[in-house]
Enzyme design. Structure first.
Site, mmCIF file in Angstrom:
data_model
loop_
_atom_site.group_PDB
_atom_site.id
_atom_site.type_symbol
_atom_site.label_atom_id
_atom_site.label_comp_id
_atom_site.label_asym_id
_atom_site.label_seq_id
_atom_site.Cartn_x
_atom_site.Cartn_y
_atom_site.Cartn_z
ATOM 1 N N HIS A 151 2.050 -8.796 8.926
ATOM 2 C CA HIS A 151 1.747 -7.493 9.533
ATOM 3 C C HIS A 151 2.000 -7.605 11.036
ATOM 4 O O HIS A 151 1.225 -8.240 11.752
ATOM 5 C CB HIS A 151 0.272 -7.169 9.213
ATOM 6 C CG HIS A 151 -0.218 -5.882 9.768
ATOM 7 N ND1 HIS A 151 -1.556 -5.525 9.715
ATOM 8 C CD2 HIS A 151 0.418 -4.845 10.365
ATOM 9 C CE1 HIS A 151 -1.710 -4.329 10.268
ATOM 10 N NE2 HIS A 151 -0.528 -3.906 10.674
ATOM 11 N N MET A 181 1.806 -6.301 14.468
ATOM 12 C CA MET A 181 1.195 -5.327 15.382
ATOM 13 C C MET A 181 1.730 -5.628 16.774
ATOM 14 O O MET A 181 1.013 -6.104 17.663
ATOM 15 C CB MET A 181 -0.331 -5.439 15.311
ATOM 16 C CG MET A 181 -0.894 -4.805 14.049
ATOM 17 S SD MET A 181 -2.552 -5.375 13.664
ATOM 18 C CE MET A 181 -2.161 -6.871 12.813
ATOM 19 N N MET A 225 -3.469 1.858 7.598
ATOM 20 C CA MET A 225 -4.619 1.232 8.261
ATOM 21 C C MET A 225 -5.881 2.056 8.013
ATOM 22 O O MET A 225 -5.861 3.277 8.161
ATOM 23 C CB MET A 225 -4.383 1.136 9.776
ATOM 24 C CG MET A 225 -3.317 0.151 10.222
ATOM 25 S SD MET A 225 -3.550 -1.549 9.656
ATOM 26 C CE MET A 225 -5.140 -1.959 10.376
ATOM 27 N N ASP A 241 -1.743 -11.560 10.310
ATOM 28 C CA ASP A 241 -1.807 -10.536 11.357
ATOM 29 C C ASP A 241 -1.236 -11.061 12.666
ATOM 30 O O ASP A 241 -1.810 -11.945 13.290
ATOM 31 C CB ASP A 241 -3.261 -10.103 11.566
ATOM 32 C CG ASP A 241 -3.750 -9.223 10.433
ATOM 33 O OD1 ASP A 241 -3.086 -8.220 10.129
ATOM 34 O OD2 ASP A 241 -4.804 -9.543 9.843
ATOM 35 N N HIS A 252 -2.173 -12.427 3.843
ATOM 36 C CA HIS A 252 -1.890 -11.441 4.893
ATOM 37 C C HIS A 252 -1.996 -12.127 6.257
ATOM 38 O O HIS A 252 -3.013 -12.739 6.593
ATOM 39 C CB HIS A 252 -2.899 -10.293 4.777
ATOM 40 C CG HIS A 252 -2.640 -9.140 5.685
ATOM 41 N ND1 HIS A 252 -1.708 -8.160 5.410
ATOM 42 C CD2 HIS A 252 -3.208 -8.785 6.862
ATOM 43 C CE1 HIS A 252 -1.713 -7.254 6.375
ATOM 44 N NE2 HIS A 252 -2.615 -7.621 7.285
ATOM 45 N N MET A 270 -0.350 -10.173 16.481
ATOM 46 C CA MET A 270 -0.715 -9.206 17.532
ATOM 47 C C MET A 270 -0.193 -9.694 18.884
ATOM 48 O O MET A 270 -0.234 -10.887 19.169
ATOM 49 C CB MET A 270 -2.234 -9.054 17.598
ATOM 50 C CG MET A 270 -2.875 -8.686 16.266
ATOM 51 S SD MET A 270 -4.596 -8.245 16.472
ATOM 52 C CE MET A 270 -5.145 -8.213 14.758
ATOM 53 N N SER A 298 -6.807 -11.788 4.588
ATOM 54 C CA SER A 298 -6.253 -11.861 5.940
ATOM 55 C C SER A 298 -6.754 -13.118 6.631
ATOM 56 O O SER A 298 -7.968 -13.297 6.810
ATOM 57 C CB SER A 298 -6.668 -10.630 6.739
ATOM 58 O OG SER A 298 -6.430 -10.882 8.109
ATOM 59 N N ASP A 312 -5.604 -1.660 4.754
ATOM 60 C CA ASP A 312 -5.993 -2.777 5.612
ATOM 61 C C ASP A 312 -7.085 -2.327 6.575
ATOM 62 O O ASP A 312 -6.861 -1.436 7.406
ATOM 63 C CB ASP A 312 -4.746 -3.240 6.382
ATOM 64 C CG ASP A 312 -4.986 -4.463 7.236
ATOM 65 O OD1 ASP A 312 -6.083 -5.034 7.188
ATOM 66 O OD2 ASP A 312 -4.042 -4.847 7.966
#
Ligand code: DX5
Ligand code: ZN
Length: 217
Positions: A63, A65, A136, A32, A30, A34, A7, A174
């Site tokens: 991913h 979020m 998660m 992330d 990966h 957000m 990540s 994750d």
């Protein structure tokens, strides 16, 4: 064989190209995303994914979020994501289905993600069309948190549903993954391991990746 997905949340964002090169022996990267609403943290968005795409051939596992992710699916697909995960808690089921359709229409692999509070059964309406389920093992939002052992049951339950309805579907975990916890999640049925601090916090990230891979044997 289990896949390792470092990540970049734990990378140095001022040296992102260098830090992506450092993990080039991994299987996936990966990313992330957000939004400061679905989770109490802000990270990166579409332009950064587009820039990353220009500098690496690695499989980009993005991913999301973010609340109501369907709003941004097409943009992330066009930016070069290879797979997108949308959280089941982030919108109504019909809009989650719309998000998955948009991924399909753009030729991008489809995944749904589960917060720790969400039960494995929540994947049932979608499972047959998915390429991956993300479970998660920490509350989403931050790197470096402690692995939640209680999530091993959810991983086992999702594994059973995948075996029954869609055996080719990957099961990603994750949060808090390091050599010790890696062994536990693989045993429970995970096939893709995300690791942020365990890879980037190591002196030799390539070695850390090999160590995580070794947890499968
Ligand atoms: C947390 C992110 C994770 C995070 C994992 O919300 O989804 O991908 O980077 O970090 P570690 O491996 O440090 O728990
Ligand atoms: Zn993540």
């Amino acid at each position: 064989m289990v896949k390792i997905a470092p990540s970049i949340l734990s990378a140095d964002f001022c040296n992102l190209e260098r830090d992506i090169r450092r993990v080039s022996t991994a299987d996936w990267l990966h990313v992330d995303v957000m939004d400061g609403a679905f989770v109490p943290n802000l990270t990166i968005g579409v332009p950064v994914v587009a820039s990353i795409r220009k500098h690496t051939e690695m499989f980009l596992d993005v991913h999301l979020m973010i609340d109501k992710p369907v709003r941004y699916v097409e943009q992330f697909c066009k930016a070069g994501a290879d797979l997108l995960s949308v959280h089941l808690e982030a919108d109504h089921p019909t809009r989650i289905a719309d998000a998955l359709h948009a991924m399909e229409a753009n030729g991008v692999k489809k995944a749904v993600a589960l917060r720790p509070i969400t039960s494995a059964k929540a994947v049932l309406p979608y499972i047959e069309q998915l390429d991956m389920v993300l479970v998660m093992t920490v509350e989403p939002g931050f790197g470096g948190q402690k692995f939640m052992e209680s999530q091993l049951d959810t991983i086992r339950e999702v594994r059973a549903l995948i075996d029954k309805y869609n055996p080719a579907c990957e099961l990603e975990v994750d949060g808090g993954i390091a050599p010790g916890t890696a062994e536990q999640v693989i045993e429970a049925g995970a096939t893709v391991l995300v690791a942020g601090s365990a890879v980037y916090g190591a002196e030799d990230p390539a070695k850390a990746i090999e160590l995580l891979r070794g947890s499968a044997s």
